[in-house]
Design an enzyme around this catalytic site. Structure first.
Site, PDB file in Angstrom:
ATOM      1  N   LYS A  24      72.781   1.825  40.439  1.00 19.70           N
ATOM      2  CA  LYS A  24      72.620   0.576  39.675  1.00 19.70           C
ATOM      3  C   LYS A  24      71.387  -0.194  40.146  1.00 19.70           C
ATOM      4  O   LYS A  24      70.565  -0.629  39.346  1.00 19.70           O
ATOM      5  CB  LYS A  24      73.868  -0.316  39.817  1.00 19.70           C
ATOM      6  CG  LYS A  24      75.155   0.326  39.337  1.00 19.70           C
ATOM      7  CD  LYS A  24      76.344  -0.619  39.448  1.00 19.70           C
ATOM      8  CE  LYS A  24      76.669  -1.067  40.864  1.00 19.70           C
ATOM      9  NZ  LYS A  24      77.163   0.023  41.747  1.00 19.70           N
ATOM     10  N   ARG A  99      82.350  -8.027  38.658  1.00 18.64           N
ATOM     11  CA  ARG A  99      83.108  -6.947  39.310  1.00 18.64           C
ATOM     12  C   ARG A  99      84.594  -7.050  38.989  1.00 18.64           C
ATOM     13  O   ARG A  99      85.351  -6.132  39.285  1.00 18.64           O
ATOM     14  CB  ARG A  99      82.983  -7.058  40.833  1.00 18.64           C
ATOM     15  CG  ARG A  99      81.667  -6.671  41.395  1.00 18.64           C
ATOM     16  CD  ARG A  99      81.548  -5.167  41.505  1.00 18.64           C
ATOM     17  NE  ARG A  99      81.356  -4.695  42.842  1.00 18.64           N
ATOM     18  CZ  ARG A  99      80.199  -4.721  43.503  1.00 18.64           C
ATOM     19  NH1 ARG A  99      79.139  -5.247  42.967  1.00 18.64           N
ATOM     20  NH2 ARG A  99      80.120  -4.226  44.707  1.00 18.64           N
ATOM     21  N   ARG A 138      71.756   6.972  52.000  1.00 19.65           N
ATOM     22  CA  ARG A 138      70.911   5.823  51.646  1.00 19.65           C
ATOM     23  C   ARG A 138      70.369   5.142  52.902  1.00 19.65           C
ATOM     24  O   ARG A 138      71.080   4.960  53.896  1.00 19.65           O
ATOM     25  CB  ARG A 138      71.712   4.809  50.833  1.00 19.65           C
ATOM     26  CG  ARG A 138      70.917   3.532  50.581  1.00 19.65           C
ATOM     27  CD  ARG A 138      71.530   2.634  49.560  1.00 19.65           C
ATOM     28  NE  ARG A 138      72.939   2.386  49.766  1.00 19.65           N
ATOM     29  CZ  ARG A 138      73.710   1.793  48.878  1.00 19.65           C
ATOM     30  NH1 ARG A 138      73.214   1.390  47.734  1.00 19.65           N
ATOM     31  NH2 ARG A 138      74.992   1.603  49.130  1.00 19.65           N
ATOM     32  N   ARG A 171      73.072   0.697  55.827  1.00 21.99           N
ATOM     33  CA  ARG A 171      73.961  -0.441  55.616  1.00 21.99           C
ATOM     34  C   ARG A 171      75.288  -0.194  56.316  1.00 21.99           C
ATOM     35  O   ARG A 171      75.786   0.931  56.322  1.00 21.99           O
ATOM     36  CB  ARG A 171      74.205  -0.634  54.104  1.00 21.99           C
ATOM     37  CG  ARG A 171      73.167  -1.470  53.422  1.00 21.99           C
ATOM     38  CD  ARG A 171      73.247  -1.454  51.909  1.00 21.99           C
ATOM     39  NE  ARG A 171      74.570  -1.603  51.315  1.00 21.99           N
ATOM     40  CZ  ARG A 171      74.776  -1.685  50.002  1.00 21.99           C
ATOM     41  NH1 ARG A 171      73.757  -1.638  49.152  1.00 21.99           N
ATOM     42  NH2 ARG A 171      75.989  -1.820  49.519  1.00 21.99           N
ATOM     43  N   ARG A 182      85.178   1.245  49.548  1.00 18.42           N
ATOM     44  CA  ARG A 182      84.484   0.673  48.381  1.00 18.42           C
ATOM     45  C   ARG A 182      84.847   1.432  47.104  1.00 18.42           C
ATOM     46  O   ARG A 182      84.955   0.838  46.040  1.00 18.42           O
ATOM     47  CB  ARG A 182      82.969   0.691  48.615  1.00 18.42           C
ATOM     48  CG  ARG A 182      82.536  -0.401  49.592  1.00 18.42           C
ATOM     49  CD  ARG A 182      81.193  -0.097  50.210  1.00 18.42           C
ATOM     50  NE  ARG A 182      80.128  -0.005  49.247  1.00 18.42           N
ATOM     51  CZ  ARG A 182      79.061   0.783  49.404  1.00 18.42           C
ATOM     52  NH1 ARG A 182      78.945   1.551  50.472  1.00 18.42           N
ATOM     53  NH2 ARG A 182      78.121   0.799  48.496  1.00 18.42           N
TER      54      ARG A 182
HETATM   55  P1  AP5 Z   1      71.598   2.537  44.636  1.00 23.48           P
HETATM   56  O1  AP5 Z   1      70.643   2.308  43.515  1.00 23.48           O
HETATM   57  O2  AP5 Z   1      71.418   1.766  45.910  1.00 23.48           O
HETATM   58  O3  AP5 Z   1      73.106   2.419  44.099  1.00 23.48           O
HETATM   59  P2  AP5 Z   1      73.966   1.148  43.681  1.00 23.48           P
HETATM   60  O4  AP5 Z   1      74.796   1.562  42.517  1.00 23.48           O
HETATM   61  O5  AP5 Z   1      73.111  -0.055  43.542  1.00 23.48           O
HETATM   62  O6  AP5 Z   1      74.876   1.072  44.955  1.00 23.48           O
HETATM   63  P3  AP5 Z   1      75.387  -0.147  45.850  1.00 23.48           P
HETATM   64  O7  AP5 Z   1      76.068   0.488  47.021  1.00 23.48           O
HETATM   65  O8  AP5 Z   1      74.309  -1.140  46.158  1.00 23.48           O
HETATM   66  O9  AP5 Z   1      76.418  -0.762  44.919  1.00 23.48           O
HETATM   67  P4  AP5 Z   1      77.632  -1.528  45.379  1.00 23.48           P
HETATM   68  O10 AP5 Z   1      78.142  -1.915  44.050  1.00 23.48           O
HETATM   69  O11 AP5 Z   1      78.589  -0.861  46.274  1.00 23.48           O
HETATM   70  O12 AP5 Z   1      77.018  -2.635  46.361  1.00 23.48           O
HETATM   71  P5  AP5 Z   1      76.448  -4.088  46.140  1.00 23.48           P
HETATM   72  O13 AP5 Z   1      75.176  -4.172  46.853  1.00 23.48           O
HETATM   73  O14 AP5 Z   1      76.524  -4.508  44.708  1.00 23.48           O
HETATM   74  O15 AP5 Z   1      71.583   4.117  44.950  1.00 23.48           O
HETATM   75  C1  AP5 Z   1      72.364   4.642  46.038  1.00 23.48           C
HETATM   76  C2  AP5 Z   1      71.595   5.792  46.719  1.00 23.48           C
HETATM   77  O16 AP5 Z   1      71.494   6.879  45.792  1.00 23.48           O
HETATM   78  C3  AP5 Z   1      70.164   5.428  47.122  1.00 23.48           C
HETATM   79  O17 AP5 Z   1      69.878   6.049  48.342  1.00 23.48           O
HETATM   80  C4  AP5 Z   1      69.298   6.001  45.980  1.00 23.48           C
HETATM   81  O18 AP5 Z   1      68.023   6.377  46.464  1.00 23.48           O
HETATM   82  C5  AP5 Z   1      70.121   7.223  45.566  1.00 23.48           C
HETATM   83  N1  AP5 Z   1      70.014   7.524  44.138  1.00 23.48           N
HETATM   84  C6  AP5 Z   1      69.990   6.652  43.085  1.00 23.48           C
HETATM   85  N2  AP5 Z   1      69.894   7.318  41.921  1.00 23.48           N
HETATM   86  C7  AP5 Z   1      69.874   8.652  42.233  1.00 23.48           C
HETATM   87  C8  AP5 Z   1      69.790   9.864  41.457  1.00 23.48           C
HETATM   88  N3  AP5 Z   1      69.712   9.847  40.126  1.00 23.48           N
HETATM   89  N4  AP5 Z   1      69.810  11.045  42.126  1.00 23.48           N
HETATM   90  C9  AP5 Z   1      69.890  11.071  43.494  1.00 23.48           C
HETATM   91  N5  AP5 Z   1      69.955   9.964  44.281  1.00 23.48           N
HETATM   92  C10 AP5 Z   1      69.949   8.769  43.650  1.00 23.48           C
HETATM   93  O19 AP5 Z   1      77.568  -4.940  46.887  1.00 23.48           O
HETATM   94  C11 AP5 Z   1      77.747  -4.848  48.276  1.00 23.48           C
HETATM   95  C12 AP5 Z   1      78.935  -5.734  48.674  1.00 23.48           C
HETATM   96  O20 AP5 Z   1      78.652  -7.104  48.322  1.00 23.48           O
HETATM   97  C13 AP5 Z   1      80.260  -5.419  47.968  1.00 23.48           C
HETATM   98  O21 AP5 Z   1      80.966  -4.367  48.608  1.00 23.48           O
HETATM   99  C14 AP5 Z   1      80.953  -6.772  48.076  1.00 23.48           C
HETATM  100  O22 AP5 Z   1      81.469  -6.991  49.371  1.00 23.48           O
HETATM  101  C15 AP5 Z   1      79.829  -7.757  47.839  1.00 23.48           C
HETATM  102  N6  AP5 Z   1      79.644  -8.068  46.411  1.00 23.48           N
HETATM  103  C16 AP5 Z   1      78.524  -7.853  45.662  1.00 23.48           C
HETATM  104  N7  AP5 Z   1      78.696  -8.258  44.396  1.00 23.48           N
HETATM  105  C17 AP5 Z   1      79.963  -8.724  44.321  1.00 23.48           C
HETATM  106  C18 AP5 Z   1      80.749  -9.275  43.259  1.00 23.48           C
HETATM  107  N8  AP5 Z   1      80.276  -9.410  42.021  1.00 23.48           N
HETATM  108  N9  AP5 Z   1      82.016  -9.677  43.540  1.00 23.48           N
HETATM  109  C19 AP5 Z   1      82.524  -9.582  44.786  1.00 23.48           C
HETATM  110  N10 AP5 Z   1      81.837  -9.056  45.839  1.00 23.48           N
HETATM  111  C20 AP5 Z   1      80.567  -8.629  45.610  1.00 23.48           C
END
Ligand code: AP5
Length: 229
Positions: A24, A99, A138, A171, A182
């Site tokens: 994402k 979410r 990652r 991370r 997660r």
């Molecule tokens: P990446 O693009 O980083 O993936 P992502 O979907 O953004 O993953 P996140 O882990 O950031 O999402 P998340 O929803 O768990 O965490 P968030 O930061 O929102 O890609 C991942 C890896 O894959 C990278 O290494 C990339 O290079 C690789 N990759 C990408 N595309 C690829 C492909 N096509 N082929 C191969 N490799 C590929 O949230 C973190 C924390 O914050 C949550 O756990 C929660 O505690 C809190 N939080 C955030 N938002 C909320 C909310 N709305 N409500 C409550 N808590 C929240």
């Protein structure tokens, strides 16, 4: 860019849904650039608050490291601030928000107050075993938050950010047991998919494949020409 941005006068308020590590954040940055609109990542905002050592950052640290969701009121307030500051004129790519159904309802209510509405919700589907592979490989720049993958998109020099020279770190929530936590949380969020499906706003996109191929599918879904359900 692989194909031109259609000249449509649209308020592109796009919600990206998908499991942790679906890509994402990676793709939200590209889509934001394509349409000239901001990426609103609640994960990045919360990590930024932690890096600055703010009160908010201290409050959310343990919850994030455990892989649980922070409370709805905190993330809703972060998004409300962005919608009020004028930076989303023309649209925004929502990455990691909403979410929960409560967050989705709050977003709709906030947008309605501004005479706006969600234009598209796009679900990136990626199987659990691939989620584990992506999250465990990652690495993130400790200074500018740019994301890499040790296998799929490595930096030019090991552990050093190509963009700013910062140190690359893993991370805390990318450790194996936290990834599983997660994923469990994510699977409990399934009602959100139904929420946008019920509003006929949902598009599903295969998140597996080369970054450029996934990007093309997403752009087609956002532009309104593609739905590979
Ligand atoms: P990446 O693009 O980083 O993936 P992502 O979907 O953004 O993953 P996140 O882990 O950031 O999402 P998340 O929803 O768990 O965490 P968030 O930061 O929102 O890609 C991942 C890896 O894959 C990278 O290494 C990339 O290079 C690789 N990759 C990408 N595309 C690829 C492909 N096509 N082929 C191969 N490799 C590929 O949230 C973190 C924390 O914050 C949550 O756990 C929660 O505690 C809190 N939080 C955030 N938002 C909320 C909310 N709305 N409500 C409550 N808590 C929240």
């Amino acid at each position: 860019m692989p194909f031109a941005v259609p000249k449509v006068d649209r308020d592109r308020l796009v919600v990206l849904l998908g499991p942790p590590g679906a890509g994402k954040g990676t793709q939200a940055k590209r889509l934001a650039q394509r349409y000239g609109i901001p990426q609103l990542s609640t994960g990045d905002m919360l990590r930024d608050a932690r890096a600055k050592g703010s009160e908010l950052g201290k409050r959310v640290a343990a919850v994030m490291d455990a892989g649980h969701l922070v409370s709805d009121d905190i993330v809703i307030a972060l998004i409300e601030e962005k919608l009020a500051d004028g930076s989303t004129k023309g649209g925004a790519i929502f990455d990691g928000f909403p979410r929960t159904v409560a967050q989705a309802e709050a977003l709709d209510a906030m947008l309605t107050r501004h005479g706006r509405h969600v234009d598209r919700a796009v679900l990136m589907y990626v199987p659990d075993d691939e989620v584990v592979r992506r999250n465990s490989g990652r690495r993130m720049c400790s200074k500018c938050q740019r994301t890499y993958h040790v296998e799929f998109s490595p930096p030019k020099v090991a552990d050093v950010c190509d963009a700013c020279g910062g140190e690359l770190i893993q991370r805390a929530d990318d450790r194996p047991e936290k990834i599983r936590a997660r994923l469990e949380v994510y699977h409990r969020e399934a009602p959100l998919v139904g929420y946008y499906e019920g509003k006929k706003l949902l598009r599903r996109v295969d998140g597996i494949g080369l970054l450029d191929d996934v990007y093309d599918r997403l752009a087609r879904a956002v532009d309104g020409n593609g739905d590979d359900r």
